[in-house]
Design an enzyme around this catalytic site. Structure first.
Site, mmCIF file in Angstrom:
data_model
loop_
_atom_site.group_PDB
_atom_site.id
_atom_site.type_symbol
_atom_site.label_atom_id
_atom_site.label_comp_id
_atom_site.label_asym_id
_atom_site.label_seq_id
_atom_site.Cartn_x
_atom_site.Cartn_y
_atom_site.Cartn_z
ATOM 1 N N SER A 1 -7.192 -5.947 -1.257
ATOM 2 C CA SER A 1 -6.306 -6.405 -0.189
ATOM 3 C C SER A 1 -5.655 -5.178 0.445
ATOM 4 O O SER A 1 -5.025 -4.383 -0.248
ATOM 5 C CB SER A 1 -5.250 -7.327 -0.804
ATOM 6 O OG SER A 1 -4.320 -7.739 0.161
ATOM 7 N N LYS A 60 -10.042 -7.350 2.367
ATOM 8 C CA LYS A 60 -9.130 -8.320 2.995
ATOM 9 C C LYS A 60 -8.060 -7.539 3.737
ATOM 10 O O LYS A 60 -7.427 -6.653 3.166
ATOM 11 C CB LYS A 60 -8.526 -9.211 1.911
ATOM 12 C CG LYS A 60 -7.193 -9.866 2.234
ATOM 13 C CD LYS A 60 -6.890 -10.966 1.235
ATOM 14 C CE LYS A 60 -5.425 -11.023 0.870
ATOM 15 N NZ LYS A 60 -5.126 -12.073 -0.123
ATOM 16 N N LEU A 61 -7.892 -7.869 5.024
ATOM 17 C CA LEU A 61 -6.864 -7.209 5.825
ATOM 18 C C LEU A 61 -5.667 -8.131 5.946
ATOM 19 O O LEU A 61 -5.800 -9.297 6.324
ATOM 20 C CB LEU A 61 -7.387 -6.904 7.232
ATOM 21 C CG LEU A 61 -8.661 -6.066 7.352
ATOM 22 C CD1 LEU A 61 -8.978 -5.827 8.838
ATOM 23 C CD2 LEU A 61 -8.504 -4.725 6.624
ATOM 24 N N LYS A 62 -4.495 -7.599 5.672
ATOM 25 C CA LYS A 62 -3.271 -8.337 5.932
ATOM 26 C C LYS A 62 -3.042 -8.308 7.438
ATOM 27 O O LYS A 62 -3.192 -7.238 8.061
ATOM 28 C CB LYS A 62 -2.108 -7.667 5.206
ATOM 29 C CG LYS A 62 -2.180 -7.834 3.695
ATOM 30 C CD LYS A 62 -1.940 -9.287 3.327
ATOM 31 C CE LYS A 62 -1.690 -9.458 1.843
ATOM 32 N NZ LYS A 62 -1.366 -10.874 1.523
ATOM 33 N N ASP A 108 -5.569 -12.188 5.915
ATOM 34 C CA ASP A 108 -4.511 -12.982 5.283
ATOM 35 C C ASP A 108 -3.220 -12.835 6.084
ATOM 36 O O ASP A 108 -2.699 -11.724 6.232
ATOM 37 C CB ASP A 108 -4.288 -12.496 3.843
ATOM 38 C CG ASP A 108 -3.259 -13.342 3.088
ATOM 39 O OD1 ASP A 108 -2.762 -14.337 3.657
ATOM 40 O OD2 ASP A 108 -2.976 -13.001 1.920
ATOM 41 N N ASN A 135 -0.280 -14.705 5.497
ATOM 42 C CA ASN A 135 0.956 -15.063 4.779
ATOM 43 C C ASN A 135 1.928 -15.843 5.662
ATOM 44 O O ASN A 135 3.108 -15.483 5.776
ATOM 45 C CB ASN A 135 1.643 -13.821 4.198
ATOM 46 C CG ASN A 135 0.880 -13.216 3.038
ATOM 47 O OD1 ASN A 135 0.256 -12.165 3.179
ATOM 48 N ND2 ASN A 135 0.896 -13.876 1.896
ATOM 49 N N GLU A 150 -6.813 -16.580 5.725
ATOM 50 C CA GLU A 150 -5.971 -17.109 4.649
ATOM 51 C C GLU A 150 -4.574 -17.427 5.186
ATOM 52 O O GLU A 150 -3.953 -16.590 5.844
ATOM 53 C CB GLU A 150 -5.912 -16.029 3.555
ATOM 54 C CG GLU A 150 -5.247 -16.427 2.270
ATOM 55 C CD GLU A 150 -5.300 -15.265 1.250
ATOM 56 O OE1 GLU A 150 -6.152 -14.359 1.383
ATOM 57 O OE2 GLU A 150 -4.469 -15.276 0.341
ATOM 58 N N ASP A 209 -3.498 -20.509 0.633
ATOM 59 C CA ASP A 209 -2.931 -19.785 -0.503
ATOM 60 C C ASP A 209 -1.583 -20.454 -0.807
ATOM 61 O O ASP A 209 -1.509 -21.371 -1.637
ATOM 62 C CB ASP A 209 -2.800 -18.297 -0.143
ATOM 63 C CG ASP A 209 -2.042 -17.462 -1.173
ATOM 64 O OD1 ASP A 209 -1.556 -18.017 -2.169
ATOM 65 O OD2 ASP A 209 -1.908 -16.226 -0.985
ATOM 66 N N LYS A 224 -4.228 -18.874 -7.373
ATOM 67 C CA LYS A 224 -3.351 -17.943 -8.086
ATOM 68 C C LYS A 224 -2.678 -18.736 -9.187
ATOM 69 O O LYS A 224 -1.887 -19.645 -8.899
ATOM 70 C CB LYS A 224 -2.269 -17.392 -7.153
ATOM 71 C CG LYS A 224 -2.729 -16.328 -6.186
ATOM 72 C CD LYS A 224 -1.565 -15.848 -5.349
ATOM 73 C CE LYS A 224 -2.055 -14.910 -4.262
ATOM 74 N NZ LYS A 224 -1.057 -14.790 -3.172
ATOM 75 N N GLY A 263 -4.371 -12.442 -6.118
ATOM 76 C CA GLY A 263 -3.678 -11.430 -6.910
ATOM 77 C C GLY A 263 -2.228 -11.317 -6.492
ATOM 78 O O GLY A 263 -1.865 -11.657 -5.364
HETATM 79 O O1 SMG Z 1 -2.919 -8.158 -6.372
HETATM 80 O O2 SMG Z 1 -4.470 -7.383 -5.092
HETATM 81 C C1 SMG Z 1 -3.371 -7.926 -5.252
HETATM 82 C C2 SMG Z 1 -2.589 -8.343 -4.042
HETATM 83 C C3 SMG Z 1 -3.330 -9.329 -3.230
HETATM 84 O O3 SMG Z 1 -2.711 -9.620 -0.965
HETATM 85 C C4 SMG Z 1 -2.509 -9.923 -2.107
HETATM 86 N N1 SMG Z 1 -1.559 -10.826 -2.448
HETATM 87 O O4 SMG Z 1 -0.791 -13.464 -0.185
HETATM 88 O O5 SMG Z 1 -2.557 -13.068 -1.265
HETATM 89 C C5 SMG Z 1 -1.413 -12.754 -0.965
HETATM 90 C C6 SMG Z 1 -0.740 -11.500 -1.487
HETATM 91 C C7 SMG Z 1 0.574 -11.841 -2.102
HETATM 92 C C8 SMG Z 1 1.329 -10.695 -2.682
HETATM 93 S S1 SMG Z 1 2.088 -9.750 -1.510
HETATM 94 C C9 SMG Z 1 3.298 -8.801 -2.229
HETATM 95 MG MG MG Z 2 -2.469 -14.703 0.426
#
Ligand code: SMG
Ligand code: MG
Length: 366
Positions: free
Chosen positions: A133, A159-161, A187, A189, A212, A237, A261, A289
């Protein structure tokens, strides 16, 4: 098995580079570890909550309070991990705090009996592919450097935020530089609303595996509407907090892939239920994760080796986030990690490292 008490331990670990998402930037990780002391073995759990309620309503001080006030007293008399969730069911919410106590008890039980998480959950693979990520960056060149580095290390999925202002152009730049072969997903969020549907449809040009959680956690119907407007598959998610919400989201057409998760859904046993119902509905799943240490990562790797986990997860090597892990580091080989097969989690904290990173320890006896 008789549970004698719990150790609540807080550790602080620096993160190798700041990790920015649409809700904030993580520069270090303050983690609650729970150790279950039983008349058999000791077992470990890692709480995935963040210090503030910005990913979900939970936050770490709240989890500590719930554990001490309700969940630890609530498991008095519990003899097996499968009885933990029913014993705590009357207490609403707080899945991450429920998950950590169930995991610690399950680990103690499995270590006592010499069985691994992988075997207990129904693992069918000896290794799992690793996705990574990638946080929001200050510039596109910086992003391309980071993605290039991860591809060179062997990660098999990127995966790109994303967030408004950091989406289409970031994806376009990665596709242009690294080509159409790279498994790529995004993703958000919860950073968008249904009014952004036409904008998000521009992502359809880039052959993404999925988008996501574009909309709010509660907006299941909005995701179902959005799914009709996009070609890119939607993957929930934050919205999936239990097997029940997973089933509802699938039925409504709000999600065609699910990020599982364990912390978000109350533990590994509920995570397996979601895996099972998704498989029955033909919905692929992958393991999410929460910047876990080697301890939480071990359990995630076991879960990711179940048959329905057909997409690479946010299951990366220890050095993705931590220069020094608290367990033997998870090292990627050929883009994969090997599923642990030892009793319980199959790994344990290294005592000297655990001490080094510990900020407080508290005992709660039953
Ligand atoms: O553990 O590789 C990891 C992080 C993966 O992007 C990740 N997690 O929304 O999926 C999600 C985020 C939540 C944690 S952000 C602090
Ligand atoms: Mg996510």
């Amino acid at each position: 098995m008789k549970i004698e008490g719990f150790e609540l331990r807080r550790i602080a670990l620096p993160i190798v580079t700041p990790f920015r998402t649409s809700f904030g930037t993580q520069t270090s990780r303050d983690i609650l570890l729970v150790k279950a002391i039983t008349d058999g073995a000791e077992g470990w759990g890692e709480c995935v909550s963040l210090p503030q309620p910005v990913y979900s309503p939970e936050y770490t001080e709240g989890a500590v309070d719930m554990l001490k006030r309700y969940f630890i007293p609530g498991v008095a008399g519990v003899k097996t991990a499968t009885d933990v969730a029913p014993a705590l069911h009357k207490y609403k919410g707080h899945p991450m705090a429920k998950a950590v106590i169930e995991t610690a008890i399950l680990d103690a039980e499995l270590r006592t009996e010499g069985r691994s998480f992988a075997r207990e959950l129904g693992s069918v693979n000896e290794r799992v592919p690793c996705g990574v990520s990638v946080g929001i960056m200050d510039s596109i060149p910086e992003l391309l450097d980071a993605v290039g580095g991860y591809i060179d290390e062997g990660y098999v999925r990127i995966k790109l935020k994303i967030e408004p202002g950091w989406d289409i152009e970031a994806v376009r730049a990665v596709r242009e530089r690294f080509g159409d072969e790279v498994l790529l997903q995004v993703d958000a969020n919860t950073a968008y609303t249904l009014r952004d549907a036409r904008h998000l449809a521009k992502l359809d040009d880039f052959d993404l595996l999925l988008i996501e959680q574009p909309l709010e956690e509660e907006d299941i119907v909005g995701h179902a509407d959005l799914a009709k407007m996009l070609k890119t598959p939607i993957c929930l998610d934050e919205s999936v907090t239990s097997a029940q919400t997973a089933a509802a989201a699938i039925r409504l057409g709000a999600t065609s892939v699910i990020n599982i998760k364990p912390g978000r859904v109350g533990g590994y046993l509920e995570a397996r239920r979601i895996h099972d119902l998704a498989a029955a509905a033909g919905i692929p799943v992958w393991c999410g994760g929460m910047l876990e240490t080697g301890l939480g990562r071990a359990a995630n790797i076991a879960l990711a080796s179940l048959p329905g986990f057909t997409l690479p997860g946010d299951v990366s090597a220890s050095d993705r986030f931590y220069k020094t892990d608290i367990t033997e580091p998870w090292v990627m080989e050929d883009g994969h990690l090997t599923v642990p097969t030892g009793p319980g989690l199959g790994v344990a904290p290294i005592p000297e490292l655990l001490e080094e990173f510990t900020t407080s320890v508290e005992w709660v006896t039953l």
